[in-house]
Design an enzyme around this catalytic site. Structure first.
Site, PDB file in Angstrom:
ATOM      1  CD  GLU A 164       2.049 -11.859  -8.228  1.00 14.91           C
ATOM      2  OE1 GLU A 164       2.002 -10.631  -8.145  1.00 14.91           O
ATOM      3  OE2 GLU A 164       1.844 -12.612  -7.267  1.00 14.91           O
ATOM      4  CG  ASP A 184      -1.052  -9.166  -2.668  1.00 12.52           C
ATOM      5  OD1 ASP A 184      -1.975  -8.621  -3.307  1.00 12.52           O
ATOM      6  OD2 ASP A 184      -1.077 -10.368  -2.372  1.00 12.52           O
TER       7      ASP A 184
HETATM    8  P1  NAD Z   1     -10.028 -14.520   0.342  1.00 12.87           P
HETATM    9  O1  NAD Z   1     -10.718 -14.078  -0.912  1.00 12.87           O
HETATM   10  O2  NAD Z   1     -10.181 -15.932   0.772  1.00 12.87           O
HETATM   11  O3  NAD Z   1     -10.492 -13.588   1.569  1.00 12.87           O
HETATM   12  C1  NAD Z   1     -10.568 -12.214   1.480  1.00 12.87           C
HETATM   13  C2  NAD Z   1     -11.698 -11.734   2.392  1.00 12.87           C
HETATM   14  O4  NAD Z   1     -11.691 -10.294   2.403  1.00 12.87           O
HETATM   15  C3  NAD Z   1     -13.092 -12.167   1.926  1.00 12.87           C
HETATM   16  O5  NAD Z   1     -13.740 -12.891   2.959  1.00 12.87           O
HETATM   17  C4  NAD Z   1     -13.801 -10.847   1.614  1.00 12.87           C
HETATM   18  O6  NAD Z   1     -15.200 -10.874   1.923  1.00 12.87           O
HETATM   19  C5  NAD Z   1     -13.048  -9.872   2.516  1.00 12.87           C
HETATM   20  N1  NAD Z   1     -13.134  -8.465   2.138  1.00 12.87           N
HETATM   21  C6  NAD Z   1     -13.070  -7.916   0.899  1.00 12.87           C
HETATM   22  N2  NAD Z   1     -13.206  -6.582   0.975  1.00 12.87           N
HETATM   23  C7  NAD Z   1     -13.352  -6.278   2.298  1.00 12.87           C
HETATM   24  C8  NAD Z   1     -13.534  -5.071   3.020  1.00 12.87           C
HETATM   25  N3  NAD Z   1     -13.610  -3.901   2.381  1.00 12.87           N
HETATM   26  N4  NAD Z   1     -13.631  -5.125   4.372  1.00 12.87           N
HETATM   27  C9  NAD Z   1     -13.567  -6.310   5.026  1.00 12.87           C
HETATM   28  N5  NAD Z   1     -13.408  -7.503   4.386  1.00 12.87           N
HETATM   29  C10 NAD Z   1     -13.313  -7.487   3.046  1.00 12.87           C
HETATM   30  O7  NAD Z   1      -8.478 -14.145   0.142  1.00 12.87           O
HETATM   31  P2  NAD Z   1      -7.222 -14.672   0.978  1.00 12.87           P
HETATM   32  O8  NAD Z   1      -6.614 -15.869   0.336  1.00 12.87           O
HETATM   33  O9  NAD Z   1      -7.581 -14.705   2.421  1.00 12.87           O
HETATM   34  O10 NAD Z   1      -6.203 -13.473   0.686  1.00 12.87           O
HETATM   35  C11 NAD Z   1      -6.462 -12.185   1.207  1.00 12.87           C
HETATM   36  C12 NAD Z   1      -5.516 -11.202   0.578  1.00 12.87           C
HETATM   37  O11 NAD Z   1      -4.172 -11.476   1.003  1.00 12.87           O
HETATM   38  C13 NAD Z   1      -5.491 -11.244  -0.938  1.00 12.87           C
HETATM   39  O12 NAD Z   1      -5.485  -9.914  -1.414  1.00 12.87           O
HETATM   40  C14 NAD Z   1      -4.189 -11.924  -1.265  1.00 12.87           C
HETATM   41  O13 NAD Z   1      -3.663 -11.516  -2.513  1.00 12.87           O
HETATM   42  C15 NAD Z   1      -3.316 -11.457  -0.119  1.00 12.87           C
HETATM   43  N6  NAD Z   1      -2.177 -12.334   0.181  1.00 12.87           N
HETATM   44  C16 NAD Z   1      -1.021 -11.726   0.525  1.00 12.87           C
HETATM   45  C17 NAD Z   1       0.073 -12.505   0.868  1.00 12.87           C
HETATM   46  C18 NAD Z   1       1.355 -11.841   1.282  1.00 12.87           C
HETATM   47  O14 NAD Z   1       2.377 -12.501   1.402  1.00 12.87           O
HETATM   48  N7  NAD Z   1       1.326 -10.560   1.571  1.00 12.87           N
HETATM   49  C19 NAD Z   1      -0.019 -13.899   0.849  1.00 12.87           C
HETATM   50  C20 NAD Z   1      -1.239 -14.496   0.541  1.00 12.87           C
HETATM   51  C21 NAD Z   1      -2.324 -13.700   0.208  1.00 12.87           C
END
Ligand code: NAD
Length: 354
Positions: free
Chosen positions: A68, A239
């Site tokens: 993006e 997101d």
């Molecule tokens: P990451 O992959 O490092 O961590 C995600 C974690 O979620 C992993 O440890 C995984 O095992 C766990 N997980 C997956 N499914 C699960 C479930 N059903 N129950 C419990 N845990 C589960 O990712 P990250 O960098 O920490 O990002 C997390 C999310 O946040 C992503 O979807 C990312 O796109 C989003 N994000 C949003 C924003 C925002 O501004 N809203 C900013 C950054 C990241």
């Protein structure tokens, strides 16, 4: 800290903050002060929301993730971020989210700062969540559940402690190694941490529920029965189109607060709702034009997707720290011949000097 002075305005050299320099910046300034500073810049920019050019981010989707571009401008400065979201990356030893970005001068169009933004995104996302919770979380909240203990989790915890005094955490991840990592990283930082073996256990007694999981599909991290009255939900992980975390029934009984509706309707939890379902724009709450939490029984939801103005704020904050930290290098980024029309002559002169 380095005693280097402010980046000298230069026609062709642009300050660049590498990952290494970003880490040094965080360590020099202190993560608490940095989260507080970015939160303050976000609040300033949300208060003058109407002066920004806004557009939903431009997304290139594939079956494996999304790339993006997130642009915005306040008329004096312009910023964009390049960011990806690839949930499958983590299983391959890669980051789910990586990013870099640029702050530029609208008057000349020349860049003012180039920075890594993987760490800066984690900081700004956490600062944004804490700013939202400042207006929406129930009074006296002490305990936060964090479901999803990956890359963003510790930043979220630290922002909520720094800005709201939340010092009790209940952690859950489908991968116990992620929870272990998160608890280990936060040990000794003044939190009372409970690791949980289910999402149901994690939400017990928590007044703030943070969902920050990554899965490129409609997921149900929270079901309706897990959300008691009066809680604040900080939903970070949903997101993208097709990527949500909350059961629709939760949305139907929550007061929903969003960043930029045209983007959140496509990417947020509210993609599950009718296009005219009422939501409140968070900037209006921050600017005193709309109410945040009204009573102790209300369920509030910050349907976070991440918006370009937050990145603009984070880059603006970082630029304003460069003189103090000296944590940057100058990149030879702009071809800037003495005679602006003699671009080709510049190449010829370079050949003579070889
Ligand atoms: P990451 O992959 O490092 O961590 C995600 C974690 O979620 C992993 O440890 C995984 O095992 C766990 N997980 C997956 N499914 C699960 C479930 N059903 N129950 C419990 N845990 C589960 O990712 P990250 O960098 O920490 O990002 C997390 C999310 O946040 C992503 O979807 C990312 O796109 C989003 N994000 C949003 C924003 C925002 O501004 N809203 C900013 C950054 C990241």
């Amino acid at each position: 800290m380095s005693s280097e002075s402010s980046p000298k305005p230069s026609l062709n050299l642009v300050p660049f903050v590498s990952v290494e320099n970003m880490m040094e910046t965080i360590l020099d300034i202190g993560i608490g002060e940095m989260l507080t500073g970015i939160a303050r810049y976000i609040e300033q920019d949300f208060t003058r929301w109407e002066s920004f050019d806004k557009t939903p981010r431009v997304a290139a989707h594939s079956t494996r993730g999304v790339i993006e571009l997130m642009p915005t401008s306040d008329g004096a400065e312009y910023a964009f971020k390049y960011v990806n979201g690839h949930p499958k990356n983590m299983r391959e030893g890669l980051q789910t989210v990586t990013a870099f970005g640029v702050l530029a001068d609208v008057d000349t169009g020349y860049p003012l700062l180039i920075s890594e933004m993987t760490l800066l995104t984690a900081l700004r996302t956490a600062a944004m969540s804490a700013v939202a919770a400042k207006y929406l979380a129930p009074e006296g909240a002490e305990t936060m559940a964090i479901i999803g203990n990956g890359a963003q989790a510790e930043f979220q915890a630290l922002a909520f402690r720094t800005l709201l005094g939340i010092d009790r955490l209940r952690l859950y991840d489908i991968d116990p190694a992620a929870t272990e990592k998160c608890a280990r990283n936060l040990a000794g930082q003044g939190f009372e941490i409970t690791t949980c073996d289910s999402a149901e256990a994690a939400v017990e007694g928590a007044q703030i529920l943070t969902t920050v999981t990554a899965d490129k599909q409609y997921a149900t991290i929270l079901t309706d029965n897990m959300v008691g009255s009066g809680v604040h939900i900080n939903a970070i992980g949903g997101d993208c189109p097709g990527k949500t975390e909350l059961h629709r029934d939760i949305l139907l009984r929550s007061d929903i607060f969003v960043e930029y509706p045209p983007q959140t309707r496509i990417e947020g939890e509210i993609q599950q709702l009718a296009a005219d379902h009422p939501v409140t724009e968070l900037w209006q709450v921050i600017a005193g034009q709309a109410e945040g939490r009204r009573n102790a029984r209300q369920v509030t939801l910050f349907d976070s997707v991440g918006f370009a103005i937050e990145d603009f704020s984070a880059l603006r904050y970082l630029r304003d720290q460069l003189a103090r930290t000296g944590r940057y290098e100058m990149l030879d980024m702009i071809a800037d011949p003495d005679d602006p029309r003699d671009l080709f002559g510049m190449v010829l002169r370079a050949e003579v000097k070889r």
